[in-house]
Motif scaffolding. Structure first.
Motif, short mmCIF file in Angstrom:
data_model
loop_
_atom_site.label_atom_id
_atom_site.label_comp_id
_atom_site.label_asym_id
_atom_site.label_seq_id
_atom_site.Cartn_x
_atom_site.Cartn_y
_atom_site.Cartn_z
N SER A 272 0.84 -1.21 0.00
CA SER A 272 0.00 0.00 0.00
C SER A 272 0.87 1.25 0.00
CB SER A 272 -0.92 0.00 1.22
OG SER A 272 -1.71 -1.17 1.22
N GLU B 114 -9.50 -1.79 1.98
CA GLU B 114 -8.86 -2.24 3.21
C GLU B 114 -8.86 -1.18 4.30
OE1 GLU B 114 -5.11 -4.17 2.71
OE2 GLU B 114 -6.25 -5.76 1.71
N ASP C 255 -6.82 -1.54 -4.03
CA ASP C 255 -6.10 -2.18 -2.92
C ASP C 255 -7.13 -2.79 -1.98
OD1 ASP C 255 -4.35 -2.89 -0.95
OD2 ASP C 255 -3.66 -0.87 -0.49
#
Ligand code: ADP
Ligand code: MG
Length: 447
Positions: free
Chosen positions: A97, A119, A165
């Motif tokens: 990330s 996330e 992500d």
């Protein structure tokens, strides 16, 4: 030379209405197998397909998006390709990330980019951005796990790059997130999205303990580029490599250091990998390797110890099967028998070596540990080791030697067959060897 009246098929369409610019074996929308047909051919018998001279096909020449991060651009093969899907894999916590956010911030300078995270919350993303000192107004964020919503927003906002992500947290209308089917379907949908526009898409995928990317291997076949972000949890170095690249070499390597303020590229990794070397200690040898087009010196460490039970083997950074082979060669061809001992092999800095030229350093480190004699601290070595104990030639000797010279090494133990090419490089004392025995006596004799 007029335009033919029957237009060539433009894309593919499924009976459920799903459109794609390329064929899928299975429709990403309805899940039906073999249902996608060339658009103009659907329903009717189908128009004839016509081949064209490839040399006359234009397109595919749109400029790549260059991140300006040399380490990353090189691994990508020169930047992000428009309309491509890049899968960024790595173990949880390795820094995917972080890498992605920094990458997007760099690209945001030239147009709006969209970072969609399933996330983390917007607050968490903002916290990370603040820590990484990211202030680009062109970097837009979306905290959204629902794939449909992400795609809708991307279609509306038309960012120049889309980041998602991660693939494991994406929610589809049905099915549980993270299951192999869901992960595959989400990827296929994102691929269709990427191909329908010009914006590249970077998708994060967690690597399972077994090293599989996002579960099914099929995922790797779907995407254009697979990047793996690797490193030891204990070390701050991170290595980025492409395991698949439709637009570049898979042999390039990018090296980063994870710091509090984010990932920083390491333009001269050899110096860094060797920085903590205990020169003069036994069980350590420096390999002059080549990763892609770049020479890189790494320390190979070995530790042999009497086994209490069946001999144990733990290998990090080199192929364990290769080490097993080299242990047998050591025993049978060089009089260094540690087949009954515990053997541990490690490549310092969390690097993973893929070329057989590292064999000689592995053998030297093992023999050094077994004998308690240190490898000449001023020497590097390279060369592939064969089953007969012979040391075989490796390419680009001049590049390896130049790097070794730059870092202050004085000797190089290398395959005899490479000597001619290497002489031109000069600078170092060259010790040409034909077999493992000769190599070990050259490397271990100086104290
Ligand atoms: N406050 C912090 N200071 C320094 N490093 C941090 C901080 N927070 C996270 N990190 C680093 O970032 C890593 C997590 O990175 P992240 O990009 O979230 O990983 P991934 O997305 O691969 O799970 C941590 O393992 C740590 O090394
Ligand atoms: Mg993450």
């Amino acid at each position: 030379m007029g335009t033919p009246r029957t237009a060539a098929p433009r894309g593919f369409v499924c009976t459920c209405g799903f459109h794609a610019s390329r064929p899928f074996g299975r429709c990403p929308q309805c899940g039906e197998w073999g249902s996608l047909q060339p658009r103009s051919a659907s329903g009717a018998g189908g128009a004839a397909a016509r081949a064209v001279p490839l040399s006359e096909v234009r397109g595919g020449e749109a400029p790549r998006l260059v991140t300006g991060w040399g380490e990353l651009d090189r691994v990508l093969g020169g930047g992000l390709v428009p309309g491509s899907l890049v899968l960024l894999g790595g173990e949880p916590g390795i820094g995917k990330s972080t890498l992605l956010l920094q990458l997007m911030a760099r690209l945001a300078a030239r147009g709006t980019v969209l970072y969609a995270s399933g996330e983390e919350s917007l607050e968490q993303l903002a916290l990370r951005a603040a820590r990484l000192r990211i202030t680009e107004p062109g970097l837009h964020a979306l905290a959204e796990p629902r794939l449909e919503a992400v795609l809708a927003e991307a279609t509306r906002a038309r960012p120049s790059v889309l980041a998602v992500d991660s693939v494991q947290t994406l929610l589809l209308e049905e099915g549980s997130p993270g299951s192999p089917g869901a992960v595959r379907e989400a990827t296929a949908r994102l691929l269709a999205h990427a191909k329908s526009g010009a914006a590249p898409l970077v998708l994060v995928g967690h690597v399972t303990k077994e090293g599989a990317l996002a579960g099914p291997k099929t995922l790797e076949h779907l995407v254009d580029v697979v990047l793996l972000f690797e490193g030891e949890a204990s070390s701050s170095y991170r290595v980025l490599r492409a395991t698949k690249n439709r637009f570049g070499s898979t042999r390039e390597l990018g090296v980063f250091e994870m710091r509090g303020e984010g990932l920083v590229e390491v333009p001269n990794p050899s110096a860094l990998f060797l920085a903590e070397r205990a020169a003069g200690a036994s069980g350590s040898a420096v390999a002059a390797c080549l990763e892609g087009s770049r020479p890189i010196l790494v320390e190979v460490q070995a530790l042999t110890a009497p086994a209490s039970g069946p001999p144990r083997r733990a290998v990090l950074g080199v192929d364990p099967y290769r080490v097993a082979l080299l242990l047998a060669v050591c025993a049978r061809r060089a009089g260094v028998d540690v087949l009954g001992s515990d053997v541990f092999v490690n490549v310092a800095g969390g690097v993973r070596l893929s070329e057989p030229a590292a064999d000689l350093a592995v053998v030297a480190a093992i023999a050094s540990s077994a004998s308690g004699r240190a490898v000449d601290p001023r020497a590097v070595c390279f060369g592939e080791v064969g089953l007969a104990g012979e040391v075989r030639a490796s390419g680009a000797a001049d590049l390896r030697l130049a790097e070794a010279g730059k870092l202050g090494f004085r000797r190089c133990v290398l395959p005899a067959a490479c000597c001619k090419e290497a002489r031109a490089a000069g600078g170092l004392e060259l010790v040409a060897v034909k077999d493992v025995r000769g190599a070990l006596s050259a490397l271990l004799s100086v104290r």
